[in-house]
Design a protein around this motif. Sequence first.
Motif, PDB file in Angstrom:
ATOM      1  N   UNK A  77     -43.467  17.632 -29.987  1.00  0.00           N
ATOM      2  CA  UNK A  77     -44.325  17.182 -28.882  1.00  0.00           C
ATOM      3  C   UNK A  77     -44.265  18.166 -27.714  1.00  0.00           C
ATOM      4  N   UNK A  78     -43.088  18.705 -27.438  1.00  0.00           N
ATOM      5  CA  UNK A  78     -42.901  19.601 -26.293  1.00  0.00           C
ATOM      6  C   UNK A  78     -43.193  21.066 -26.598  1.00  0.00           C
ATOM      7  N   UNK A  79     -43.448  21.388 -27.866  1.00  0.00           N
ATOM      8  CA  UNK A  79     -43.549  22.802 -28.242  1.00  0.00           C
ATOM      9  C   UNK A  79     -44.661  23.123 -29.233  1.00  0.00           C
ATOM     10  N   UNK A  80     -45.693  22.282 -29.264  1.00  0.00           N
ATOM     11  CA  UNK A  80     -46.777  22.538 -30.209  1.00  0.00           C
ATOM     12  C   UNK A  80     -48.108  22.055 -29.649  1.00  0.00           C
ATOM     13  N   UNK A  81     -49.161  22.731 -30.086  1.00  0.00           N
ATOM     14  CA  UNK A  81     -50.527  22.313 -29.769  1.00  0.00           C
ATOM     15  C   UNK A  81     -51.323  22.338 -31.066  1.00  0.00           C
ATOM     16  N   UNK A  82     -52.486  21.736 -31.046  1.00  0.00           N
ATOM     17  CA  UNK A  82     -53.332  21.661 -32.227  1.00  0.00           C
ATOM     18  C   UNK A  82     -54.716  22.202 -31.905  1.00  0.00           C
ATOM     19  N   UNK A  83     -55.213  23.092 -32.763  1.00  0.00           N
ATOM     20  CA  UNK A  83     -56.596  23.559 -32.679  1.00  0.00           C
ATOM     21  C   UNK A  83     -57.383  22.902 -33.802  1.00  0.00           C
ATOM     22  N   UNK A  84     -58.628  22.565 -33.519  1.00  0.00           N
ATOM     23  CA  UNK A  84     -59.527  22.031 -34.546  1.00  0.00           C
ATOM     24  C   UNK A  84     -60.750  22.943 -34.631  1.00  0.00           C
ATOM     25  N   UNK A  85     -61.035  23.414 -35.835  1.00  0.00           N
ATOM     26  CA  UNK A  85     -62.132  24.345 -36.093  1.00  0.00           C
ATOM     27  C   UNK A  85     -63.133  23.702 -37.044  1.00  0.00           C
ATOM     28  N   UNK A  86     -64.385  24.086 -36.914  1.00  0.00           N
ATOM     29  CA  UNK A  86     -65.390  23.669 -37.889  1.00  0.00           C
ATOM     30  C   UNK A  86     -64.944  24.158 -39.265  1.00  0.00           C
ATOM     31  N   UNK A  87     -65.278  23.410 -40.292  1.00  0.00           N
ATOM     32  CA  UNK A  87     -64.877  23.801 -41.648  1.00  0.00           C
ATOM     33  C   UNK A  87     -65.524  25.112 -42.085  1.00  0.00           C
ATOM     34  N   UNK A  88     -66.598  25.511 -41.428  1.00  0.00           N
ATOM     35  CA  UNK A  88     -67.278  26.764 -41.785  1.00  0.00           C
ATOM     36  C   UNK A  88     -66.534  28.004 -41.274  1.00  0.00           C
ATOM     37  N   UNK A  89     -65.568  27.838 -40.378  1.00  0.00           N
ATOM     38  CA  UNK A  89     -64.812  28.977 -39.843  1.00  0.00           C
ATOM     39  C   UNK A  89     -63.723  29.333 -40.855  1.00  0.00           C
ATOM     40  N   UNK A  90     -63.730  30.578 -41.320  1.00  0.00           N
ATOM     41  CA  UNK A  90     -62.749  30.939 -42.350  1.00  0.00           C
ATOM     42  C   UNK A  90     -61.361  31.144 -41.740  1.00  0.00           C
ATOM     43  N   UNK A  91     -60.363  31.019 -42.599  1.00  0.00           N
ATOM     44  CA  UNK A  91     -58.975  31.055 -42.139  1.00  0.00           C
ATOM     45  C   UNK A  91     -58.585  32.401 -41.540  1.00  0.00           C
ATOM     46  N   UNK A  92     -59.154  33.473 -42.035  1.00  0.00           N
ATOM     47  CA  UNK A  92     -58.853  34.789 -41.469  1.00  0.00           C
ATOM     48  C   UNK A  92     -59.336  34.863 -40.018  1.00  0.00           C
ATOM     49  N   UNK A  93     -60.519  34.335 -39.745  1.00  0.00           N
ATOM     50  CA  UNK A  93     -61.052  34.336 -38.377  1.00  0.00           C
ATOM     51  C   UNK A  93     -60.185  33.487 -37.454  1.00  0.00           C
ATOM     52  N   UNK A  94     -59.679  32.387 -37.966  1.00  0.00           N
ATOM     53  CA  UNK A  94     -58.790  31.524 -37.177  1.00  0.00           C
ATOM     54  C   UNK A  94     -57.516  32.284 -36.821  1.00  0.00           C
ATOM     55  N   UNK A  95     -56.902  32.905 -37.826  1.00  0.00           N
ATOM     56  CA  UNK A  95     -55.659  33.638 -37.611  1.00  0.00           C
ATOM     57  C   UNK A  95     -55.867  34.780 -36.618  1.00  0.00           C
ATOM     58  N   UNK A  96     -56.943  35.521 -36.778  1.00  0.00           N
ATOM     59  CA  UNK A  96     -57.232  36.649 -35.877  1.00  0.00           C
ATOM     60  C   UNK A  96     -57.441  36.149 -34.449  1.00  0.00           C
ATOM     61  N   UNK A  97     -58.203  35.069 -34.281  1.00  0.00           N
ATOM     62  CA  UNK A  97     -58.427  34.543 -32.927  1.00  0.00           C
ATOM     63  C   UNK A  97     -57.103  34.153 -32.272  1.00  0.00           C
TER      64      UNK A  97
END
Length: 181
Positions: A77-97
């Motif tokens: 709870x004190x050390x994490x956040x969550x991002x939510x991406x459209x399913x059309x965004x590929x995992x490589x683009x997520x990692x790079x961002x």
Amino acid sequence: MGIAQLESARLKHWLVVDTINVPALRFHLREAAIHSIVQPLFLGSQFEHLLELGPALIKLDSESHFQTLVSQNQQIRSNAILFAFESSVNEAAIFIHLQQLLYIHINNQPVLFRFYSPQFWLNTNADLLESDKLTILGPARKLIWCDDEETMNAITREASQGGAPRLPYHLNSPVFDSLLT
């Protein structure tokens, strides 16, 4: 199923955790029955030599898994956040961002940015310029963090808002000036 649940089901959810402050991360994930690969965010970056000290990225099945993790574990709870991406965004683009967010520019000065700290969001969210929020979100639709009372907080963007931020990422909110002193 409600509209919010339907939208959440269409999104890919990625947990970013400060592993220095959650050394038993893999244990906590197993305890919560989450069987995802833990991907070091420093992998392949200019900080790779600090791999063991950097944040980790974990794919979750849903936002409810994040809610379960933070309700069961104060360290997460004190050390994490969550991002939510459209399913059309590929995992490589997520990692790079997310890697690009590690090393941002404020007033044209490069800064290591601990965007994965919920405390950062609790302290600065109200003072961030909308343009900076959109840069931080990038291709994500939502960024979620939890406060000490287990209240979920978020910044969001509409699918039509923003495009790809220019590289390197520049943040201009006055609240960031304190990072330079």
